[in-house]
Each structure stands twice: as structure tokens, then as C-alpha cells.
Design a protein around this motif. Structure first.
Motif, PDB file in Angstrom:
ATOM      1  N   SER A 154      54.775  39.317  30.431  1.00 30.54           N
ATOM      2  CA  SER A 154      53.410  39.208  29.876  1.00 30.54           C
ATOM      3  C   SER A 154      52.780  37.846  30.105  1.00 30.54           C
ATOM      4  N   ALA A 155      53.155  37.175  31.188  1.00 27.99           N
ATOM      5  CA  ALA A 155      52.502  35.918  31.538  1.00 27.99           C
ATOM      6  C   ALA A 155      51.176  36.211  32.242  1.00 27.99           C
ATOM      7  N   THR A 156      50.212  35.320  32.068  1.00 30.01           N
ATOM      8  CA  THR A 156      48.963  35.391  32.816  1.00 30.01           C
ATOM      9  C   THR A 156      49.063  34.424  33.990  1.00 30.01           C
ATOM     10  N   VAL A 157      48.868  34.942  35.199  1.00 27.30           N
ATOM     11  CA  VAL A 157      48.974  34.122  36.410  1.00 27.30           C
ATOM     12  C   VAL A 157      47.644  34.209  37.154  1.00 27.30           C
ATOM     13  N   LEU A 158      46.997  33.068  37.352  1.00 24.54           N
ATOM     14  CA  LEU A 158      45.698  33.029  38.029  1.00 24.54           C
ATOM     15  C   LEU A 158      45.661  31.884  39.035  1.00 24.54           C
ATOM     16  N   ARG A 159      44.993  32.146  40.147  1.00 25.95           N
ATOM     17  CA  ARG A 159      44.666  31.060  41.081  1.00 25.95           C
ATOM     18  C   ARG A 159      43.311  30.496  40.677  1.00 25.95           C
ATOM     19  N   VAL A 160      43.255  29.165  40.563  1.00 22.15           N
ATOM     20  CA  VAL A 160      42.028  28.494  40.150  1.00 22.15           C
ATOM     21  C   VAL A 160      41.805  27.300  41.062  1.00 22.15           C
ATOM     22  N   ASP A 161      40.562  27.095  41.442  1.00 19.57           N
ATOM     23  CA  ASP A 161      40.229  25.964  42.302  1.00 19.57           C
ATOM     24  C   ASP A 161      40.732  24.657  41.705  1.00 19.57           C
TER      25      ASP A 161
END
Length: 225
Positions: A154-161
């Protein structure tokens, strides 16, 4: 013979004049509303200061460093590992534990992600008030096994600038962002950071800091978004 039309008379009608004192009351009311908005926005920071410098029992040194001024969540987009766009402000309304690192997450990085997961579990009944995030600051692919494991946990993984992350997560001089775990309050403000490498004693202090924050915010924060 034509005649020019007579000049029209411009009529001005005064319906009412402001009563004495009304303008002053309106200005005072506007100032009170502005003060209320500023107080609401700064409430998490005020609570944090109160908890850390007033409520904390003597002899219980904290581990976290308060970030002042707080850094509000940017009005920007991230993308999950499938490429779906996720507005960063949608992460609000929940406490967040955040790690920032590149997609080539190897031994040390994976250990720190494990720390985030265990840190959340250590909070017991309060863990549903907190999400844990890995924000990736590059375009390097994530190893599929790691991605699957994080999804299961249940981790949130996002690519962000990277430039967006620079503004949201400040770094002390001589340090790098990977040296820290960041705490973001439910209003989206980055307001604290812990060392990313924690031994058992440091983990206990970090847990105590987080428990103080969660306890102090009970009146205005509840589990879930």
C-alpha cells in the motif's frame, strides 16, 4: 428648418449614503476573516511547536527537525508507475511519510523504504492516519519485483519533476534529500524531517515525535481522506 434637440439633462440619483461607522465595520470584518484564514493555514505549525516545546516531557529529546516556514504542496502533477497523472494536492487530508530518491533504488534505498513501512506499522491503531510515499525524481525504470512489493504494501509511488521536489522538500546545507524522511501534514505542508537511517533508539524517538503530532491533531484530523 430643423432644430437641434434640446440638451438632455443628466440626472443623478443618490439612493443612500453609508451610515457612520459602516465602512469601518466592513474593514474590521474583512481583517478578521483574513486573520481566521491565516490562523487556519498555520494551525499545523502552531500545533507542532506547541507539542515539541511545551507538551513534550522533560528529558525526552525529539529526533525530528521542524521545517520553518512550512513548504506547501505544489500545484503540480506526478505520475504513477503506469503513467497515470496524479495531482499532488490530491495527496492532502492525510499525514504523509515521504522518501525522495531515484528509480534505480538499490540496497540503501530499499532499506529506507522498509524503514518507512515499518515506521507506519509501529504506530498501531494510528497507522491509518498516515500514508507512506516514494517520490521518484528521475525517469529510471523501477525494478518490477520492487514495484510489485510496494503496491502490495500500500505504498504510493509517483514520479515527480525534480524542480518541484526541490521546492517542496528543503535540504539543509551539506546534505542531500536522500538523507531524510519527510513528514507532510494533512494540509499538504512539509513540516518536519527525520534522518533516513535509524537505529533502534532513533526509531523510538521518531515514533514518539510522530505520536505527539498525531495526538495533538486529533481535533482536526481523522483517518482517511
Amino acid at each position: 428648418m430643423s432644430h437641434s434637440p434640446p440638451d438632455e439633462v443628466l440626472g443623478l440619483t443618490v439612493h443612500s449614503l453609508p451610515k457612520p461607522g459602516e465602512a469601518a465595520r466592513a474593514v474590521a470584518s474583512g481583517r478578521l476573516k483574513l486573520l481566521a484564514i491565516l490562523l487556519a493555514c498555520s494551525l499545523p505549525v502552531l500545533v507542532a511547536y506547541f507539542v515539541f516545546y511545551v507538551v513534550r516531557p522533560q528529558g525526552q529529546a525529539g529526533l525530528g527537525d521542524l521545517i520553518t516556514p512550512v513548504r506547501p504542496v505544489p500545484a503540480a502533477q506526478g505520475a504513477d508507475l503506469d503513467g497515470t497523472q496524479v495531482p499532488l494536492p490530491s495527496l492532502k487530508a492525510q499525514w504523509l511519510l515521504v522518501k525522495v530518491d531515484g528509480g534505480a533504488c538499490v540496497q540503501d534505498c530499499q532499506k529506507q523504504l522498509t524503514v518507512l513501512r515499518q515506521f507506519r506499522l509501529m504506530l498501531g491503531k494510528d497507522m491509518d492516519r498516515l500514508d507512506w510515499l516514494w517520490l521518484i525524481n528521475d525517469q529510471v525504470p523501477v525494478e518490477p519485483t520492487l514495484a510489485a512489493s510496494l503496491k502490495q504494501d500500500s505504498a504510493t509511488v509517483l514520479r515527480v519533476d525534480a524542480a518541484v521536489l526541490d521546492n517542496w522538500f528543503p535540504v539543509p546545507p551539506g546534505k542531500v534529500r536522500q538523507d531524510f524522511i519527510y513528514v507532510v501534514d494533512p494540509m499538504g505542508n512539509t513540516m518536519m524531517r527525520f534522518p533516513s537511517v535509524l537505529d533502534s533508539a532513533a526509531a523510538a524517538k521518531a515514533r514518539r515525535d510522530m505520536e505527539h503530532l498525531l495526538r495533538a491533531s486529533l481535533t482536526w484530523d481523522s483517518p482517511g481522506r
